[in-house]
Write an enzyme that holds these catalytic residues in place. Sequence first.
Site, mmCIF file in Angstrom:
data_model
loop_
_atom_site.group_PDB
_atom_site.id
_atom_site.type_symbol
_atom_site.label_atom_id
_atom_site.label_comp_id
_atom_site.label_asym_id
_atom_site.label_seq_id
_atom_site.Cartn_x
_atom_site.Cartn_y
_atom_site.Cartn_z
ATOM 1 N N ASP A 47 0.830 -1.309 -0.146
ATOM 2 C CA ASP A 47 -0.053 -0.033 0.040
ATOM 3 C C ASP A 47 0.709 1.215 -0.076
ATOM 4 O O ASP A 47 0.713 2.216 -0.679
ATOM 5 C CB ASP A 47 -0.848 -0.023 1.485
ATOM 6 C CG ASP A 47 -1.870 -0.973 1.346
ATOM 7 O OD1 ASP A 47 -3.188 -0.668 1.229
ATOM 8 O OD2 ASP A 47 -1.464 -2.272 1.670
ATOM 9 N N GLU A 70 -5.286 7.445 -0.093
ATOM 10 C CA GLU A 70 -5.720 6.931 1.113
ATOM 11 C C GLU A 70 -4.700 6.867 2.103
ATOM 12 O O GLU A 70 -5.073 7.160 3.381
ATOM 13 C CB GLU A 70 -6.099 5.526 1.039
ATOM 14 C CG GLU A 70 -6.495 4.753 2.228
ATOM 15 C CD GLU A 70 -7.477 3.467 2.005
ATOM 16 O OE1 GLU A 70 -7.486 3.012 0.907
ATOM 17 O OE2 GLU A 70 -8.108 3.154 3.175
ATOM 18 N N ASP A 123 -6.379 5.317 -4.578
ATOM 19 C CA ASP A 123 -6.320 3.999 -3.605
ATOM 20 C C ASP A 123 -5.082 3.023 -4.141
ATOM 21 O O ASP A 123 -5.486 2.348 -5.110
ATOM 22 C CB ASP A 123 -7.588 3.312 -3.629
ATOM 23 C CG ASP A 123 -7.963 2.460 -2.335
ATOM 24 O OD1 ASP A 123 -6.594 2.248 -1.825
ATOM 25 O OD2 ASP A 123 -9.013 1.893 -1.881
ATOM 26 N N ILE A 125 -3.788 0.476 -3.014
ATOM 27 C CA ILE A 125 -4.362 -0.913 -2.861
ATOM 28 C C ILE A 125 -5.933 -0.703 -2.292
ATOM 29 O O ILE A 125 -6.105 -0.776 -1.008
ATOM 30 C CB ILE A 125 -3.541 -1.895 -1.907
ATOM 31 C CG1 ILE A 125 -2.255 -2.145 -2.632
ATOM 32 C CG2 ILE A 125 -4.026 -3.299 -2.324
ATOM 33 C CD1 ILE A 125 -1.309 -3.248 -1.919
ATOM 34 N N ASP A 126 -6.689 -1.139 -3.440
ATOM 35 C CA ASP A 126 -8.078 -1.128 -2.961
ATOM 36 C C ASP A 126 -8.252 -2.657 -2.577
ATOM 37 O O ASP A 126 -7.983 -3.557 -3.467
ATOM 38 C CB ASP A 126 -9.110 -0.521 -3.997
ATOM 39 C CG ASP A 126 -10.574 -0.767 -3.524
ATOM 40 O OD1 ASP A 126 -10.795 -0.463 -2.165
ATOM 41 O OD2 ASP A 126 -11.435 -0.786 -4.427
ATOM 42 N N THR A 128 -7.297 -4.280 0.282
ATOM 43 C CA THR A 128 -5.931 -4.865 0.920
ATOM 44 C C THR A 128 -6.186 -6.153 1.628
ATOM 45 O O THR A 128 -5.377 -7.061 1.616
ATOM 46 C CB THR A 128 -5.371 -3.755 2.226
ATOM 47 O OG1 THR A 128 -5.490 -2.531 1.529
ATOM 48 C CG2 THR A 128 -4.271 -4.355 2.789
ATOM 49 N N ASP A 272 -12.541 4.911 -3.372
ATOM 50 C CA ASP A 272 -12.881 3.735 -3.518
ATOM 51 C C ASP A 272 -14.047 3.501 -4.561
ATOM 52 O O ASP A 272 -14.234 2.207 -4.949
ATOM 53 C CB ASP A 272 -13.903 2.964 -2.069
ATOM 54 C CG ASP A 272 -12.829 2.713 -0.980
ATOM 55 O OD1 ASP A 272 -11.481 2.369 -1.228
ATOM 56 O OD2 ASP A 272 -13.015 2.974 0.173
HETATM 57 P P1 AMP Z 1 -14.455 -4.152 -0.955
HETATM 58 O O1 AMP Z 1 -13.400 -4.966 -1.467
HETATM 59 O O2 AMP Z 1 -15.442 -3.786 -2.257
HETATM 60 O O3 AMP Z 1 -15.338 -5.028 0.172
HETATM 61 O O4 AMP Z 1 -14.170 -2.963 -0.539
HETATM 62 C C1 AMP Z 1 -13.012 -2.607 0.152
HETATM 63 C C2 AMP Z 1 -13.444 -0.965 0.616
HETATM 64 O O5 AMP Z 1 -14.176 -1.113 1.586
HETATM 65 C C3 AMP Z 1 -12.013 -0.473 1.345
HETATM 66 O O6 AMP Z 1 -11.250 0.167 0.558
HETATM 67 C C4 AMP Z 1 -12.557 0.126 2.388
HETATM 68 O O7 AMP Z 1 -12.276 1.591 2.410
HETATM 69 C C5 AMP Z 1 -13.981 -0.002 2.426
HETATM 70 N N1 AMP Z 1 -14.812 -0.330 3.727
HETATM 71 C C6 AMP Z 1 -14.297 -0.353 4.912
HETATM 72 N N2 AMP Z 1 -15.304 -0.346 5.939
HETATM 73 C C7 AMP Z 1 -16.404 -0.475 5.112
HETATM 74 C C8 AMP Z 1 -17.734 -0.384 5.626
HETATM 75 N N3 AMP Z 1 -18.029 -0.801 6.763
HETATM 76 N N4 AMP Z 1 -18.487 -0.513 4.554
HETATM 77 C C9 AMP Z 1 -18.503 -0.430 3.350
HETATM 78 N N5 AMP Z 1 -17.022 -0.349 3.001
HETATM 79 C C10 AMP Z 1 -16.055 -0.208 3.782
HETATM 80 MG MG MG Z 2 -10.096 0.880 -0.693
#
Ligand code: AMP
Ligand code: MG
Length: 326
Positions: A47, A70, A123, A125-126, A128, A272
Amino acid sequence: MDEHSPEVMTAIQATIMASDLCQRVRKDLAGRDLILKGDRSPVTIADFGSQAIICKVIKDKFPNDIIIGEEDSTELREPTHSKILGQVAHYVGDLIAGASPERVCSWIDYSSHTLQKRFWTLDPIDGTKGFLRGDQYAIALAIIEEGEVKLGLMACPNLYVDKDQPQGKRGCLFLAVKGKGSFQMDLQGGNKQPLSVSKTEAPAEALFTESVEPDHADHLFHQRLARTLSIVKPSLRMDSQAKYGIVARGEATLYLRVPSPSEPSYKENIWDHAAGSIVAEEAGGKVTDTLGTPLDFSSGVKMEKNHGILVTNGILHDVVLKALKM
Ligand code: AMP
Ligand code: MG
């Protein structure tokens, strides 16, 4: 902006370098060394390294541009994390000459959280958690002007190239420029293919994608919604903005992101969704929140005006919005 604009060339170069770093870290260390941030979310060498590279490459070409990324270097600078910082500098140094720990921290900190009329979102690393598990993750970079996404790039090093061969070759680079379409390339920026969303008109035939992490979306609610829409196929769970990519290439018809009951009033971060949303839209898809409101990329780092996310092939958008209200 078009595909030959300096912003696009720079963004492609930066994302390719960052995805190279992420894959090396993943191969060498399986992402083992990590820091838990204040909100308990993990951040790894990759990251930090990815953000350092992308910020440095953008700042060299566009010294006056704002980058909303981020990460920042605060925790990385703590003496207890000096080993991790050394590793970040080592991996960045393989790609950019002169990457000392101090310089790497200063490159990471080119990023700020103050929005202007035009800015980049990053981001590094989206997903992680997906990266750590060896699943999907994305390096996501976008440009926003006057609240509208103009450019989006997503490198997905672990995503299969051909939707009909999920066990086949991996590594995709998605690119979308406003008004110019959406494309998938390989991780070297070659083999550019235009993308278009699925033509599915019958909700029952739709395939939907959702987060892997139950804390990021309401899986039970999604299941109920799928039943209401007579969807029979099981959901495709995937980490990161790669979900937008698989809608853009017609593999999934819908991407549902209803806030999880563990955090029902969660506000999404702009980094994101900026890159992913333009990739899906330029392929013919539609992106709003779960109430039908356009995504808010101008209030701040958090998308304050939105509640969850809905991505569709466009054709099914109103039908799903209606079902969401039931
Ligand atoms: P995903 O891989 O689609 O589940 O999304 C990853 C992203 O979800 C991360 O980059 C976080 O910024 C975000 N994230 C963290 N906590 C939450 C939450 N409570 N609800 C939705 N997204 C979140
Ligand atoms: Mg992210």
